[in-house]
Motif scaffolding. Structure first.
Motif, PDB file in Angstrom:
ATOM      1  N   ILE A 164     -38.855  -6.498   2.154  1.00 30.71           N
ATOM      2  CA  ILE A 164     -38.876  -6.624   0.694  1.00 30.71           C
ATOM      3  C   ILE A 164     -39.825  -7.726   0.244  1.00 30.71           C
ATOM      4  O   ILE A 164     -40.543  -7.579  -0.751  1.00 30.71           O
ATOM      5  N   ALA A 165     -39.892  -8.852   0.988  1.00 28.07           N
ATOM      6  CA  ALA A 165     -40.770  -9.952   0.595  1.00 28.07           C
ATOM      7  C   ALA A 165     -42.232  -9.529   0.657  1.00 28.07           C
ATOM      8  O   ALA A 165     -43.020  -9.821  -0.251  1.00 28.07           O
ATOM      9  N   PHE A 166     -42.598  -8.841   1.717  1.00 25.01           N
ATOM     10  CA  PHE A 166     -43.986  -8.375   1.854  1.00 25.01           C
ATOM     11  C   PHE A 166     -44.312  -7.386   0.737  1.00 25.01           C
ATOM     12  O   PHE A 166     -45.404  -7.443   0.137  1.00 25.01           O
TER      13      PHE A 166
ATOM     14  N   LEU B 155     -46.170 -15.328   2.753  1.00 26.36           N
ATOM     15  CA  LEU B 155     -46.141 -14.495   3.951  1.00 26.36           C
ATOM     16  C   LEU B 155     -47.480 -13.799   4.166  1.00 26.36           C
ATOM     17  O   LEU B 155     -47.984 -13.736   5.302  1.00 26.36           O
ATOM     18  N   LEU B 156     -48.069 -13.277   3.105  1.00 25.73           N
ATOM     19  CA  LEU B 156     -49.381 -12.656   3.220  1.00 25.73           C
ATOM     20  C   LEU B 156     -50.410 -13.661   3.727  1.00 25.73           C
ATOM     21  O   LEU B 156     -51.230 -13.354   4.605  1.00 25.73           O
ATOM     22  N   GLY B 157     -50.359 -14.879   3.178  1.00 28.36           N
ATOM     23  CA  GLY B 157     -51.292 -15.920   3.613  1.00 28.36           C
ATOM     24  C   GLY B 157     -51.105 -16.281   5.074  1.00 28.36           C
ATOM     25  O   GLY B 157     -52.081 -16.441   5.825  1.00 28.36           O
ATOM     26  N   ALA B 158     -49.832 -16.413   5.506  1.00 27.92           N
ATOM     27  CA  ALA B 158     -49.553 -16.749   6.901  1.00 27.92           C
ATOM     28  C   ALA B 158     -50.034 -15.645   7.840  1.00 27.92           C
ATOM     29  O   ALA B 158     -50.550 -15.926   8.937  1.00 27.92           O
TER      30      ALA B 158
ATOM     31  N   ALA C 134     -38.027 -15.605  -6.054  1.00 27.72           N
ATOM     32  CA  ALA C 134     -38.190 -16.326  -4.789  1.00 27.72           C
ATOM     33  C   ALA C 134     -38.841 -15.449  -3.736  1.00 27.72           C
ATOM     34  O   ALA C 134     -39.717 -15.889  -2.980  1.00 27.72           O
ATOM     35  N   GLU C 135     -38.436 -14.171  -3.665  1.00 31.17           N
ATOM     36  CA  GLU C 135     -39.005 -13.270  -2.670  1.00 31.17           C
ATOM     37  C   GLU C 135     -40.480 -12.994  -2.951  1.00 31.17           C
ATOM     38  O   GLU C 135     -41.279 -12.831  -2.023  1.00 31.17           O
ATOM     39  N   THR C 136     -40.859 -12.931  -4.233  1.00 33.79           N
ATOM     40  CA  THR C 136     -42.254 -12.678  -4.569  1.00 33.79           C
ATOM     41  C   THR C 136     -43.140 -13.837  -4.152  1.00 33.79           C
ATOM     42  O   THR C 136     -44.204 -13.645  -3.547  1.00 33.79           O
TER      43      THR C 136
END
Length: 525
Positions: free
Chosen positions: A224-226, A111-114, A103-105
Motif C-alpha cells: 500500500i505504501a508503494f 520508499l521510492l527514494g530508498a 503517513a503511508e503516502t
C-alpha cells in the motif's frame, strides 16, 4: 431489466436490422456491457450526502435527520441489504483513513527514494561496498542474535511494519470496514482472489518451464505504501471510497501474507522459546488491557524480549509484531477520546512507513538490472512467474473477485463509480514490493535465483504501477470532482460541508449540489 436498458437494447437491434453503419459494433458493445453487474444510474453529485449531527461527526456514524429547512438533505438511501462498492466511508472512518494514508503516502515517497538508491548503489562501481555493508554481522551472539545488516532489516525493522499491520487488522475487525460481514465480503473476496490467482499463475509458469514452486507466495501481497507513493508522484485525487477499498484490500492481503509466513516459512520449532514468547504476549495483554499500565519503558523492553524469543523459536520474528499489534485494545473506554491501539498506531506508523520499510528496501532491493541480468530474469520460470503473477494475476484476481461478488451478491458498485475505477485499483494491487521481497528471501536459498526473483518483483511492480497510473489518470478529472466535494469547507469550520446539514446561507455550493441531486432523482423517478 430497467426501462432505460430495454429501450437501449431495442434501439440497437433496430439499427442492426436497418443496416445502419456501425450498428454491428454498437450491438456487440452493448451486449458486452450487459455482462457486467448492474450499476445504478449515477446522480449529478459524487456521493449522496447526509447531514451529520455533532455526535455523528465524532463517532463516524452519519445521522438521518433532515436539514434545517425541513427538506430531506440526501437522496433516498439504498436498500439496507445492499453494500456499496467504493462508497464514501462515514466521517470518523474517513478522518482516520486520511491520517493513515497521509503517513503511508509520505513513507511511500521515501520508499521510492530508498529503492532508487539501492538500485543505483548496487549497479555502480561501489557495488562491492553495498554488498559488504549488507553482509556485515553484528548483535549479541550469546542470545542467538548475531545477524547481518540485511537480516536485521528484514526480521527486526520489518517487525514495526507488521506491528502496524496487526493493529490495523484489529481495528478493522473491531470498528472498521471489516466489522460487518456484508461490508467485509467485497474486499475479502477481492483480496482472496487477488492472492490465489497470482499464486496459480506462478505455479502454472513454473510447472510449464520446470521451475521451482517454492516462490508461489511471492506475487501474493500488495504494498500500500508503494502504491500511494506512486499515486502521490502522479498527483492523483482518488476519492476516499477508492482509497478505503485499496487500504482494506492491502490489510487483508497482509493477513494472508502473515498466515503464509507463519505456516510455510517457519523453521524447526524451539518449543521452550515459543512458550516464553507466548507467556510474554499474555503478560503484555494483562498489563495493557486488564491492569491499564502505561509507559513505553514497560512495553518496549517487554516487546524486545518477546521478539527475541520469537526469533529463537523458529517462527519468523515479524510474527511477534503482528501478535503485539492485535493485542492492543481498540475500543475507547469511558473518558477516552481514542483507544490506546489508535494512539499507538498513530505514533508507530510514521516510524514504520518512513524509517523501517525504506531501510528494508535499501538493503533488499539492490539487485543487478543490466541487460543480460534482465534477459536471464525473463528466461527463468521462477522470475517470469513472479512478473506475470504480479502484473496479470493480481489484476485478474482482484477485478475478477470484485466482479463475481457484485454479480452474485447484493453488493453494487457505487453510483459515482464505474468499472474502469475497479480496473485501476486492481492494477495498482499488482505493486507487491515489501512483503514480496521478504517472502523471496524466505523462499529461495540459491543466491542467483533470489536475485532474479527480486528483480522480477521490481519489474512486475513497475509494470503494474505504470498501467495503474494510466488507468487512474484517465479518470482523474472525475476523481477531482469527487475529491473537491468531499473536502469543500465553504464556511471555514474545519468540517467538510458534505457532512453537515444543508444551509444555503453558509454552505451555498453544497446546498445547490443537494438541490440538483434531488431534482435529478425526482426526474428519474
Amino acid at each position: 431489466m430497467s426501462r432505460t436498458r430495454s429501450t437501449a437494447i431495442n434501439a440497437a437491434l433496430d439499427r442492426r436490422s436497418k443496416g445502419e453503419p456501425g450498428s454491428l459494433v454498437g450491438g456487440v458493445f452493448k451486449r458486452w456491457r450487459l455482462l457486467l453487474p448492474r450499476q445504478e444510474p449515477a446522480p449529478m453529485s459524487a456521493y449522496p450526502s447526509r447531514p451529520t449531527s455533532e455526535a455523528a461527526l465524532t463517532s463516524g456514524s452519519p445521522s438521518t435527520s433532515e436539514s434545517s429547512s425541513g427538506s430531506p438533505s440526501a437522496s433516498p438511501a439504498s436498500p439496507p441489504q445492499q453494500t456499496r462498492l467504493f462508497g464514501r466511508p462515514p466521517t470518523g472512518e474517513r478522518r482516520r483513513l486520511s491520517e493513515a494514508l497521509r503517513a503511508e503516502t509520505v513513507g511511500g515517497m521515501i520508499l521510492l527514494g530508498a529503492t532508487v538508491i539501492a538500485l543505483v548503489w548496487a549497479n555502480s562501481p561501489l557495488s562491492s561496498s553495498y554488498e559488504s555493508l549488507r553482509a556485515f554481522h553484528f548483535g549479541i551472539p550469546a542470545l542467538g542474535l548475531d545477524l547481518s545488516v540485511e537480516h536485521w532489516a528484514s526480521e527486526g525493522l520489518l517487525t514495526l511494519f507488521f506491528f502496524v499491520a496487526g493493529a490495523e487488522l484489529k481495528r478493522e475487525f473491531v470498528s472498521g470496514q471489516l466489522r460487518k460481514p456484508a461490508a467485509a465480503a467485497l474486499p475479502v473476496v477481492a483480496a482472496v482472489a487477488g492472492t490465489v490467482v497470482p499464486a496459480l499463475v506462478y505455479a502454472a509458469v513454473c510447472l510449464a518451464g520446470g521451475g521451482s514452486l517454492d516462490g508461489w507466495a511471492v506475487p501474493m501481497a500488495t504494498d500500500i505504501a508503494f502504491a500511494l507513493g506512486v499515486l502521490a508522484v502522479i498527483g492523483s485525487h482518488l476519492p476516499s471510497g477508492v482509497r478505503a477499498f485499496l487500504l482494506t484490500l492491502a490489510v487483508v492481503d497482509d493477513l494472508g501474507a502473515i498466515l503464509v509466513i507463519a505456516v510455510f516459512f517457519s523453521a524447526t520449532l524451539d518449543w521452550t522459546a515459543l512458550a516464553g514468547a507466548a507467556a510474554g504476549l499474555v503478560l503484555f495483554r494483562v498489563l495493557h488491557a486488564k491492569l491499564g499500565v502505561r509507559g513505553w519503558y514497560v512495553y518496549v523492553p517487554l516487546a524486545l524480549v518477546i521478539w527475541a524469543l520469537m526469533y529463537n523459536s523458529g517462527v519468523h520474528a515479524t510474527i511477534a509484531g503482528v501478535a503485539l499489534g492485535m493485542l492492543l485494545r481498540s475500543r475507547p473506554r469511558e473518558g477516552e477520546r481514542t483507544s490506546p491501539g489508535e494512539r499507538v498506531e498513530h505514533i508507530v506508523r510514521p516510524l514504520s512507513a518512513g524509517v523501517a520499510v525504506p531501510l528494508f528496501a535499501l538493503f533488499a532491493a539492490g539487485v543487478g538490472v543490466s541487460g543480460s541480468a534482465l534477459a536471464e530474469m525473463f528466461r527463468q520460470p521462477e522470475s517470469l512467474g513472479v512478473v506475470l503473477g504480479l502484473f496479470l494475476g493480481k489484476f485478474a484476481g482482484v477485478f475478477g473477485g470484485t466482479y463475481l461478488a457484485a454479480r452474485f451478491t447484493r453488493a453494487r458498485l457505487d453510483p459515482a463509480m464505474a468499472w474502469p475505477d475497479v480496473a485501476g485499483v486492481s492494477m495498482l494491487a499488482g505493486i507487491g514490493f515489501t512483503v514480496s521481497l521478504l517472502i523471496t528471501e524466505l523462499a529461495f536459498t540459491d543466491q542467483g535465483t533470489m536475485e532474479h526473483v527480486k528483480a522480477a518483483v521490481l519489474v512486475g511492480s513497475l509494470l503494474s504501477a505504470a498501467a495503474g497510473c494510466v488507468l487512474v489518470k484517465v479518470r482523474d478529472r472525475r476523481y477531482r470532482v469527487l475529491w473537491e466535494e468531499e473536502t469543500r469547507d465553504e464556511d471555514g469550520d474545519s468540517v467538510p460541508d458534505i457532512d453537515q446539514p444543508e444551509d444555503p446561507e453558509r454552505r451555498g455550493k453544497e446546498a445547490a449540489r443537494r438541490a440538483a441531486e434531488r431534482a435529478q432523482h425526482a426526474g428519474d423517478t
